[in-house]
Design a protein around this motif. Structure first.
Motif, PDB file in Angstrom:
ATOM      1  N   ARG A  41      -3.486  -1.255  -4.410  1.00 15.51           N
ATOM      2  CA  ARG A  41      -2.114  -0.872  -5.254  1.00 15.51           C
ATOM      3  C   ARG A  41      -2.536   0.768  -5.526  1.00 15.51           C
ATOM      4  N   LYS A  42      -3.881   1.066  -5.904  1.00 12.89           N
ATOM      5  CA  LYS A  42      -4.411   2.412  -6.128  1.00 12.89           C
ATOM      6  C   LYS A  42      -4.004   3.124  -5.248  1.00 12.89           C
ATOM      7  N   LEU A  43      -4.298   2.862  -3.763  1.00 19.16           N
ATOM      8  CA  LEU A  43      -4.063   3.591  -2.564  1.00 19.16           C
ATOM      9  C   LEU A  43      -2.735   3.730  -2.312  1.00 19.16           C
ATOM     10  N   ILE A  44      -1.983   2.966  -2.412  1.00 16.05           N
ATOM     11  CA  ILE A  44      -0.550   2.981  -2.057  1.00 16.05           C
ATOM     12  C   ILE A  44       0.317   3.888  -3.291  1.00 16.05           C
ATOM     13  N   ASN A  45      -0.280   3.704  -4.603  1.00 14.51           N
ATOM     14  CA  ASN A  45       0.263   4.811  -5.565  1.00 14.51           C
ATOM     15  C   ASN A  45      -0.076   6.224  -5.101  1.00 14.51           C
ATOM     16  N   ALA A  58       3.501   7.115  -2.523  1.00 14.99           N
ATOM     17  CA  ALA A  58       4.100   7.241  -3.705  1.00 14.99           C
ATOM     18  C   ALA A  58       4.629   5.797  -4.412  1.00 14.99           C
ATOM     19  N   SER A  59       3.726   5.116  -4.337  1.00 16.44           N
ATOM     20  CA  SER A  59       3.760   3.588  -5.093  1.00 16.44           C
ATOM     21  C   SER A  59       4.409   2.594  -4.174  1.00 16.44           C
ATOM     22  N   SER A  60       4.691   2.961  -3.088  1.00 13.73           N
ATOM     23  CA  SER A  60       5.330   1.938  -2.199  1.00 13.73           C
ATOM     24  C   SER A  60       5.071   2.134  -0.635  1.00 13.73           C
ATOM     25  N   LEU A  61       4.681   1.149  -0.160  1.00 13.69           N
ATOM     26  CA  LEU A  61       4.363   1.028   1.181  1.00 13.69           C
ATOM     27  C   LEU A  61       5.492   0.323   1.932  1.00 13.69           C
ATOM     28  N   PHE A 107       2.868  -5.974  -4.665  1.00 15.29           N
ATOM     29  CA  PHE A 107       1.675  -5.049  -4.440  1.00 15.29           C
ATOM     30  C   PHE A 107       2.436  -3.612  -3.996  1.00 15.29           C
ATOM     31  N   GLY A 108       3.766  -3.522  -4.086  1.00 15.51           N
ATOM     32  CA  GLY A 108       4.441  -2.131  -3.746  1.00 15.51           C
ATOM     33  C   GLY A 108       4.592  -2.203  -2.290  1.00 15.51           C
ATOM     34  N   ILE A 109       4.533  -3.347  -1.516  1.00 15.70           N
ATOM     35  CA  ILE A 109       4.821  -3.529  -0.139  1.00 15.70           C
ATOM     36  C   ILE A 109       6.139  -4.116   0.294  1.00 15.70           C
ATOM     37  N   HIS A 110       6.981  -3.361   0.983  1.00 11.54           N
ATOM     38  CA  HIS A 110       8.153  -4.143   1.346  1.00 11.54           C
ATOM     39  C   HIS A 110       8.658  -3.886   2.744  1.00 11.54           C
ATOM     40  N   PRO A 148      -1.067 -16.191  12.619  1.00 11.86           N
ATOM     41  CA  PRO A 148      -1.923 -16.127  11.394  1.00 11.86           C
ATOM     42  C   PRO A 148      -1.393 -16.485  10.071  1.00 11.86           C
ATOM     43  N   THR A 149      -1.934 -17.225   9.350  1.00 13.89           N
ATOM     44  CA  THR A 149      -0.923 -17.534   8.022  1.00 13.89           C
ATOM     45  C   THR A 149      -0.792 -16.625   7.196  1.00 13.89           C
ATOM     46  N   PRO A 150       0.308 -16.961   5.983  1.00 13.03           N
ATOM     47  CA  PRO A 150       0.826 -15.777   5.182  1.00 13.03           C
ATOM     48  C   PRO A 150      -0.452 -15.086   4.533  1.00 13.03           C
ATOM     49  N   ALA A 151      -1.413 -15.974   4.040  1.00 12.69           N
ATOM     50  CA  ALA A 151      -2.609 -15.391   3.129  1.00 12.69           C
ATOM     51  C   ALA A 151      -3.418 -14.677   4.259  1.00 12.69           C
ATOM     52  N   LYS A 152      -3.585 -14.765   5.355  1.00  9.17           N
ATOM     53  CA  LYS A 152      -4.103 -14.125   6.426  1.00  9.17           C
ATOM     54  C   LYS A 152      -3.580 -12.846   6.523  1.00  9.17           C
ATOM     55  N   LEU A 153      -2.492 -12.903   6.901  1.00  5.46           N
ATOM     56  CA  LEU A 153      -1.581 -11.699   6.980  1.00  5.46           C
ATOM     57  C   LEU A 153      -1.482 -10.369   5.813  1.00  5.46           C
ATOM     58  N   LEU A 154      -1.378 -11.019   4.588  1.00  4.72           N
ATOM     59  CA  LEU A 154      -1.431 -10.212   3.476  1.00  4.72           C
ATOM     60  C   LEU A 154      -2.798  -9.622   3.367  1.00  4.72           C
ATOM     61  N   THR A 155      -3.985 -10.503   3.521  1.00  5.54           N
ATOM     62  CA  THR A 155      -5.200  -9.797   3.589  1.00  5.54           C
ATOM     63  C   THR A 155      -5.493  -8.656   4.485  1.00  5.54           C
TER      64      THR A 155
END
Lengths: 525, 172
Positions: B34-38, B42-45, B75-78, B154-161
């Motif tokens: 989140r910090k890196l994305i911010n 600019a707060s959104s990836l 997490f600011g990801i869309h 890959p499972t959603p959890a794995k993708l998110l990680t």
């Protein structure tokens, strides 16, 4: 002449009455005819009101063997003929059966078979990855040809249907779509917002599955089958195993068949849940999207817990299944089904009573029964247009022969009807899973076959969640795979989209497309 | 309408605080990302997803990232529709030859400072399909890849990680 059928197939064979008729009974009867009788066979088939199910070719010595399975009243007849590779010409069925159009073009692109009098003989599966004079499924074509270094240009000069007139615009969509979905191209001609014509162009995810399967061991084939179309991995694995089991005439133990059916119904429920949410989301009803994606996630998590895979990939083995269900597993599934039933009744009532949602779904994307029958639509696409067919009831395979299956049917043929069919099918599947769990026989899980697979062939036929899935497998003299052809239900349902979009507006295309939700990967092979 | 609101209230917020048992804690990675994305985005990836030849298994799991359990947007990801709006390209494979031009065009349309993530065994190494007359195998055979996420699918959890690790890797 050796006729063993006591239904329409007997009459059909007599009517065609050529020399050299041979009928064999497996789950499908085979009728071999002369190549010059191919066209009259199509006419006979339509007078019998048979449904065209598929066409595929296979190289046999110096000939191409052509196969067309027909279905009527749940009975399948496989028409077969041979033509010389030196002069690979045969009459097209596409003028009489529109469903034959694309499969024949696929057969041309892959084998070089020329279909005479074909109404639209443009390339289909081939883009620019191989040349017009190369045919990947001929035995002399090397699977590694051409080399990876050669760049594949885009297929820019595909001859799309053209439409002129003042105010007519052309809208190309794809292959890369806006959402998280598979690639394909849609070419619209529009006037204002109204769609005048839609032409589909697929083949983008052609991965050479049919070629890849050549010379495979049975184990690798079943693994590959589970990846032809990932959303139907159970269906493909089952149909492929069934085809191999039919080829050598074995039957998996009953408990294994029950577990296969449980997995297959679970796959149906998962996909229906996801799509109902997505259909509603495509017209802005986000509530349903979140509720149904929540339920789907819970459903998949129990899959992962019980079967160690969220989509139950690689859980079906030749002659059986990979693992048993424990009492604990059975209890969990029963509990989940009880919870889901309650929630779904509540959610379906909300969908049904939401007027703004129903306003968008009703009369949108109507597929009339007449057109549905003409193109041979299957699965929920057919059943929402009054085509009353479900293999589980009408051509039951083990273990469905012991169960009574309710098949929901609607007449309207619109997006709302397709959604309702799927909602009702979920409830039927939940009941079925309960019944299967309650009557799970105590047998082995695996038929241990030690014999050979030399020179045999078989067909697998199951009701996948999208509809009839047909798989053909044949083995060569070494017991390796000679030919593998899975015909996804999408081959029959994709043309429905081109028809049902007429009279609709461009912004309703996504919801129309989602309401049939055909496979790209399963179709492009 | 009341029934609808009642259902929303009853279900409540189900988005999960991740505390996976494996070595990676998504909640932790999420917060540091989140910090890196911010800072860098600019707060959104924004992610553009391209199916370059997948069996649709990976797509189902990527779609699941938007369901209320994973809710990747927190997490600011869309996910976006145009590559021109995208900071990250998520590609599933194997890359079908018929998709080669489309994949290259999508990549070329992206802003220069991008991340490419290959998803699934097929995207990572060609998987079941490998290299043939119709398939080019791994995504890295076609465009430069910064990070890979294995799995079938890959499972959603794995993708998110994986998506978060890809962001973290880039700027560390």
């Amino acid at each position: 002449m050796n006729i063993t059928c006591n239904d329409w197939r007997h009459e059909f064979a007599l009517k065609l009455a050529p020399e050299n008729i041979l009928l064999q009974e497996q789950n499908v009867s085979i009728l071999t005819i002369q190549a010059d009788a191919w066209q009259s066979a199509s006419k006979t088939a339509i007078t019998f009101n048979c449904r065209f199910a598929a066409i595929w070719a296979k190289e046999v010595n110096q000939n191409f063997q052509l196969n067309i399975p027909l279905e009527l009243n749940g009975k399948y007849l496989l028409l077969r003929t041979e033509i010389p590779i030196a002069k690979p010409e045969i009459a097209s069925w596409a003028n009489i059966y529109p469903a034959a159009n694309r499969p024949e073009r696929h057969t041309h692109d892959m084998f070089g078979v020329i279909f005479l009098d074909h109404p639209d003989c443009k390339r289909w599966t081939r883009h620019q990855a191989w040349s017009e004079t190369e045919y990947p499924l001929r035995k002399n074509f090397s699977p590694n040809n051409p080399a990876i270094e050669k760049e594949t240009p885009p297929d820019v000069d595909y001859p799309f249907f053209k439409l002129d007139g003042s105010g007519v615009c052309e809208v190309p969509v794809g292959p890369v779509h806006a959402g998280i979905i598979e690639p394909g191209h849609f070419r619209f001609q529009i006037a204002g917002e109204d769609v005048l014509n839609l032409e589909e162009r697929f083949g983008y995810v052609h991965k050479g599955i049919e070629k890849l399967s050549e010379n495979m061991e049975i184990k690798s084939l079943i693994r590959l089958a589970g990846r032809v179309s990932g959303d139907s991995t159970v269906a493909y694995a089952w149909a492929t195993c069934q085809a191999c089991e039919n080829a050598i005439n074995i039957e998996p133990p009953k408990r294994a068949l029950f577990i296969r059916a449980i997995m297959s119904e679970r796959e149906r429920v998962a996909n229906h849940l996801g799509d109902i949410g997505a259909i509603c989301n495509d017209v802005g009803f986000a509530f349903a999207y979140y509720q149904f994606s929540r339920l789907k996630e819970l459903w998949l998590r129990l899959n992962a817990e019980i079967f160690q895979h969220r989509f139950m990939m690689d859980c079906i083995t030749f002659g059986g299944v990979k693992q048993d269900l424990t009492t604990n597993d059975i209890g969990k599934m029963h509990q989940e089904i009880a919870d889901f039933k309650q929630e779904l009744i509540e959610l379906f009532a909300i969908i049904e009573n939401s007027e703004s949602l129903q306003d968008r779904l009703k009369t949108t994307g109507i597929l009339t029964q007449e057109i549905a029958e003409k193109i041979g639509a299957v699965g929920y696409v057919g059943r929402a247009s009054n085509c009353d067919y479900d293999l589980r009831r009408d051509a039951p395979y083990l273990p469905y022969d012991e169960l009574s299956i309710k098949v929901p049917i609607f007449q309207e043929g619109d997006v709302a009807a397709r959604l309702k069919v799927r909602a009702k099918e979920i409830m039927v599947s939940l009941e079925l899973i309960n019944e299967l769990l309650n009557t799970l026989p105590a047998t082995e899980l695996q038929f241990n076959y030690t014999g050979s697979f030399k020179n045999c062939e078989g067909i697998g036929l199951i009701e996948a969640w999208r509809g009839e899935l047909l798989v053909y497998v044949s083995f060569d003299e070494n017991g390796k795979i000679d030919r593998y052809y899975p015909r996804d239900p999408s081959w029959l349902n994709w043309p429905a989209l081109e028809q049902l979009i007429h009279g609709n507006i461009v912004p309703d295309f996504p919801v129309c497309n989602k309401s049939i939700n055909c496979s790209y990967s399963g179709h492009d092979l | 309408m009341l029934k609808l609101l009642k259902k929303i209230c009853e279900v409540g917020i189900i988005t999960e605080q991740f505390n996976l048992n494996d070595t990676t804690d998504i909640e932790f990675i999420g917060k540091s990302c989140r910090k890196l994305i911010n800072k860098y985005f600019a707060s959104s990836l924004a992610i553009r997803m391209v199916d370059a030849g997948s069996c649709n298994g990976c797509e189902l799991e990527i779609q699941a990232l938007n369901n209320p359990f994973y809710d990747i947007e927190r997490f600011g990801i869309h996910f976006v529709a145009s590559p021109r709006h995208a900071d990250m390209l998520l590609v599933t494979g194997p890359v079908a030859k018929h998709m080669e031009a489309a994949l290259k065009a999508t990549y070329a349309a992206m802003p220069k400072s991008n991340l490419v993530v290959a998803v699934g065994n097929c995207g990572v190494n060609g998987g079941e399909f490998g290299v043939s007359y119709a398939s080019l195998g791994a995504v890295s055979n076609i465009i430069p890849v910064d990070f890979t996420i294995e799995g079938c699918p890959p499972t959603p959890a794995k993708l998110l990680t994986g998506i978060m690790q890809a962001i973290g890797n880039r700027n560390v």
